[in-house]
Design a protein around this motif. Structure first.
Motif, PDB file in Angstrom:
ATOM      1  N   VAL A  98       7.087   4.782  -6.617  1.00  0.00           N
ATOM      2  CA  VAL A  98       6.869   4.169  -5.304  1.00  0.00           C
ATOM      3  C   VAL A  98       5.379   4.146  -4.982  1.00  0.00           C
ATOM      4  O   VAL A  98       4.847   3.132  -4.525  1.00  0.00           O
ATOM      5  CB  VAL A  98       7.663   4.930  -4.219  1.00  0.00           C
ATOM      6  N   THR A  99       4.695   5.250  -5.266  1.00  0.00           N
ATOM      7  CA  THR A  99       3.254   5.326  -5.012  1.00  0.00           C
ATOM      8  C   THR A  99       2.533   4.280  -5.841  1.00  0.00           C
ATOM      9  O   THR A  99       1.689   3.535  -5.334  1.00  0.00           O
ATOM     10  CB  THR A  99       2.718   6.734  -5.388  1.00  0.00           C
ATOM     11  N   LEU A 100       2.893   4.202  -7.105  1.00  0.00           N
ATOM     12  CA  LEU A 100       2.252   3.255  -8.009  1.00  0.00           C
ATOM     13  C   LEU A 100       2.483   1.814  -7.526  1.00  0.00           C
ATOM     14  O   LEU A 100       1.554   1.000  -7.480  1.00  0.00           O
ATOM     15  CB  LEU A 100       2.839   3.448  -9.412  1.00  0.00           C
ATOM     16  N   TYR A 101       3.702   1.535  -7.132  1.00  0.00           N
ATOM     17  CA  TYR A 101       4.063   0.209  -6.630  1.00  0.00           C
ATOM     18  C   TYR A 101       3.204  -0.135  -5.412  1.00  0.00           C
ATOM     19  O   TYR A 101       2.673  -1.237  -5.295  1.00  0.00           O
ATOM     20  CB  TYR A 101       5.553   0.223  -6.269  1.00  0.00           C
ATOM     21  N   ARG A 102       3.039   0.829  -4.519  1.00  0.00           N
ATOM     22  CA  ARG A 102       2.250   0.589  -3.303  1.00  0.00           C
ATOM     23  C   ARG A 102       0.785   0.382  -3.627  1.00  0.00           C
ATOM     24  O   ARG A 102       0.118  -0.452  -3.028  1.00  0.00           O
ATOM     25  CB  ARG A 102       2.395   1.769  -2.335  1.00  0.00           C
ATOM     26  N   VAL A 103       0.273   1.165  -4.573  1.00  0.00           N
ATOM     27  CA  VAL A 103      -1.133   1.030  -4.967  1.00  0.00           C
ATOM     28  C   VAL A 103      -1.374  -0.382  -5.511  1.00  0.00           C
ATOM     29  O   VAL A 103      -2.309  -1.065  -5.100  1.00  0.00           O
ATOM     30  CB  VAL A 103      -1.525   2.102  -6.027  1.00  0.00           C
ATOM     31  N   LEU A 104      -0.485  -0.839  -6.398  1.00  0.00           N
ATOM     32  CA  LEU A 104      -0.655  -2.174  -6.987  1.00  0.00           C
ATOM     33  C   LEU A 104      -0.558  -3.258  -5.917  1.00  0.00           C
ATOM     34  O   LEU A 104      -1.333  -4.206  -5.901  1.00  0.00           O
ATOM     35  CB  LEU A 104       0.386  -2.405  -8.089  1.00  0.00           C
ATOM     36  N   ASN A 105       0.390  -3.083  -5.004  1.00  0.00           N
ATOM     37  CA  ASN A 105       0.556  -4.066  -3.933  1.00  0.00           C
ATOM     38  C   ASN A 105      -0.664  -4.189  -3.043  1.00  0.00           C
ATOM     39  O   ASN A 105      -1.105  -5.290  -2.731  1.00  0.00           O
ATOM     40  CB  ASN A 105       1.741  -3.675  -3.060  1.00  0.00           C
ATOM     41  N   VAL A 106      -1.205  -3.045  -2.639  1.00  0.00           N
ATOM     42  CA  VAL A 106      -2.349  -3.079  -1.730  1.00  0.00           C
ATOM     43  C   VAL A 106      -3.579  -3.621  -2.460  1.00  0.00           C
ATOM     44  O   VAL A 106      -4.359  -4.382  -1.900  1.00  0.00           O
ATOM     45  CB  VAL A 106      -2.589  -1.709  -1.044  1.00  0.00           C
ATOM     46  N   PHE A 107      -3.722  -3.301  -3.737  1.00  0.00           N
ATOM     47  CA  PHE A 107      -4.857  -3.830  -4.516  1.00  0.00           C
ATOM     48  C   PHE A 107      -4.755  -5.345  -4.632  1.00  0.00           C
ATOM     49  O   PHE A 107      -5.750  -6.053  -4.565  1.00  0.00           O
ATOM     50  CB  PHE A 107      -4.899  -3.215  -5.919  1.00  0.00           C
ATOM     51  N   GLU A 108      -3.528  -5.834  -4.804  1.00  0.00           N
ATOM     52  CA  GLU A 108      -3.348  -7.278  -4.935  1.00  0.00           C
ATOM     53  C   GLU A 108      -3.667  -7.965  -3.603  1.00  0.00           C
ATOM     54  O   GLU A 108      -4.343  -8.996  -3.564  1.00  0.00           O
ATOM     55  CB  GLU A 108      -1.925  -7.607  -5.384  1.00  0.00           C
ATOM     56  N   GLU A 109      -3.204  -7.339  -2.524  1.00  0.00           N
ATOM     57  CA  GLU A 109      -3.445  -7.884  -1.191  1.00  0.00           C
ATOM     58  C   GLU A 109      -4.930  -7.939  -0.859  1.00  0.00           C
ATOM     59  O   GLU A 109      -5.402  -8.870  -0.217  1.00  0.00           O
ATOM     60  CB  GLU A 109      -2.747  -6.955  -0.205  1.00  0.00           C
ATOM     61  N   LYS A 110      -5.663  -6.931  -1.312  1.00  0.00           N
ATOM     62  CA  LYS A 110      -7.088  -6.823  -0.981  1.00  0.00           C
ATOM     63  C   LYS A 110      -7.997  -7.658  -1.887  1.00  0.00           C
ATOM     64  O   LYS A 110      -9.205  -7.692  -1.714  1.00  0.00           O
ATOM     65  CB  LYS A 110      -7.530  -5.357  -1.063  1.00  0.00           C
ATOM     66  N   GLY A 111      -7.416  -8.270  -2.897  1.00  0.00           N
ATOM     67  CA  GLY A 111      -8.246  -9.083  -3.788  1.00  0.00           C
ATOM     68  C   GLY A 111      -8.956  -8.277  -4.860  1.00  0.00           C
ATOM     69  O   GLY A 111     -10.015  -8.664  -5.348  1.00  0.00           O
ATOM     70  N   ILE A 112      -8.373  -7.136  -5.240  1.00  0.00           N
ATOM     71  CA  ILE A 112      -8.977  -6.309  -6.293  1.00  0.00           C
ATOM     72  C   ILE A 112      -8.344  -6.639  -7.651  1.00  0.00           C
ATOM     73  O   ILE A 112      -9.015  -6.675  -8.667  1.00  0.00           O
ATOM     74  CB  ILE A 112      -8.809  -4.796  -5.972  1.00  0.00           C
TER      75      ILE A 112
END
Ligand SMILES: [Zn+2]
Ligand SMILES: [Zn+2]
Ligand SMILES: [Zn+2]
Length: 145
Positions: free
Chosen positions: A54-68
């Motif tokens: 779940v943590t990993l999923y959230r990290v990837l999601n937020v990175f994608e949202e932020k343009g990283i």
């Protein structure tokens, strides 16, 4: 391709995007920047046993949202993530470059220097993105033929 950055630079990157500097985020960044191919969530899970899904999923999601990072699909339709070039911003990606899928090592490569031509769709179609990829052998695998 592979870009070298140290921990301080990863911390700066998180600061720049107003993200808290958590250990999980820093680990994911250093993993992704160390590779010259895109990485899938199962790939990351297999090397980061201490970070739950779940943590990993959230990290990837937020990175994608932020343009990283941006999402790239491989030949099997699995989502892979690759580091964005500098032009990406929050909710605004500029990753219209060719992706290469190697059929031997299964690597997914961002060919940043090959940007996609403008594609004009018929009236009424509002694309949110384009996915174009090439497949075949990457330089390393073609040498082993
Ligand atoms: Zn991007
Ligand atoms: Zn290959
Ligand atoms: Zn890419």
């Amino acid at each position: 391709m592979a870009q070298t950055k140290n921990t301080y630079q990863f911390e700066d990157l998180l600061d720049k995007h107003q993200l808290k500097k958590t250990a999980a985020r820093l680990r994911v960044l250093s993993m992704m920047y160390a590779k010259n191919t895109a990485t899938s969530q199962p790939d990351l899970e297999s090397v980061m046993h201490d970070i739950d899904r779940v943590t990993l999923y959230r990290v990837l999601n937020v990175f994608e949202e932020k343009g990283i990072i941006h999402k790239v699909f491989d030949l099997n339709g699995t989502a892979n993530y690759a580091v964005c070039q500098s032009g990406c911003h929050e909710h605004h990606h500029h990753d219209e470059h060719l992706h290469f899928n190697c059929t031997a090592c299964k690597g997914v490569f961002c060919l940043n220097e090959l940007s996609l031509p403008a594609i004009n769709l018929p009236a009424g179609f509002q694309p949110s993105g384009f996915t174009v990829y090439a497949s075949g052998l990457c330089p390393k695998c073609s040498k082993m033929q």
